[in-house]
Design a protein around this motif. Structure first.
Motif, PDB file in Angstrom:
ATOM      1  N   UNK A  22     130.717  57.601  61.403  1.00  0.00           N
ATOM      2  CA  UNK A  22     130.001  56.350  61.619  1.00  0.00           C
ATOM      3  C   UNK A  22     129.799  56.048  63.098  1.00  0.00           C
ATOM      4  N   UNK A  23     130.456  56.782  63.974  1.00  0.00           N
ATOM      5  CA  UNK A  23     130.384  56.512  65.406  1.00  0.00           C
ATOM      6  C   UNK A  23     129.373  57.424  66.079  1.00  0.00           C
ATOM      7  N   UNK A  24     128.827  56.926  67.194  1.00  0.00           N
ATOM      8  CA  UNK A  24     127.920  57.746  67.984  1.00  0.00           C
ATOM      9  C   UNK A  24     127.999  57.321  69.445  1.00  0.00           C
ATOM     10  N   UNK A  35     130.021  53.850  70.040  1.00  0.00           N
ATOM     11  CA  UNK A  35     129.793  52.624  69.271  1.00  0.00           C
ATOM     12  C   UNK A  35     129.786  52.934  67.780  1.00  0.00           C
ATOM     13  N   UNK A  36     129.962  51.868  67.002  1.00  0.00           N
ATOM     14  CA  UNK A  36     129.898  51.957  65.543  1.00  0.00           C
ATOM     15  C   UNK A  36     128.947  50.877  65.062  1.00  0.00           C
ATOM     16  N   UNK A  37     127.980  51.248  64.227  1.00  0.00           N
ATOM     17  CA  UNK A  37     126.965  50.308  63.775  1.00  0.00           C
ATOM     18  C   UNK A  37     127.571  49.304  62.805  1.00  0.00           C
ATOM     19  N   UNK A  38     127.258  48.000  63.040  1.00  0.00           N
ATOM     20  CA  UNK A  38     127.731  46.940  62.157  1.00  0.00           C
ATOM     21  C   UNK A  38     126.579  46.297  61.399  1.00  0.00           C
ATOM     22  N   UNK A  39     125.442  46.116  62.050  1.00  0.00           N
ATOM     23  CA  UNK A  39     124.247  45.558  61.415  1.00  0.00           C
ATOM     24  C   UNK A  39     123.063  46.435  61.776  1.00  0.00           C
TER      25      UNK A  39
END
Length: 71
Positions: A22-24, A35-39
């Motif tokens: 989930x991280x990039x 970062x990790x996407x939340x929205x």
């Protein structure tokens, strides 16, 4: 560290890859961040990869902060 055991290495050191998928890494204002996407366009900072010590003192780039990236 040496472990004397008959257990396989996968049981002792499990690799939970789903968390890292989930991280990039992104460049935000010239700073490399994990970062990790939340929205949709919102990302939560996981790690600061910068080599400049001043970037670590800036609370805008601290882990846990939310940043918004364009489309």
């Amino acid at each position: 560290m040496i472990l004397y055991t008959t257990m396989p290495q996968e049981i002792i050191f499990p690799a939970d890859i789903s968390e890292y998928e989930k991280q990039r890494v992104v460049a935000y204002n010239g700073i490399s961040l994990v970062v990790q996407q939340t929205e949709m366009n919102a990302y939560q900072i996981v790690r600061n990869l910068s080599t400049d010590p001043a970037h670590y003192l800036n609370s805008d780039y601290a882990p846990g902060q939310t940043i918004y990236l364009g489309p």
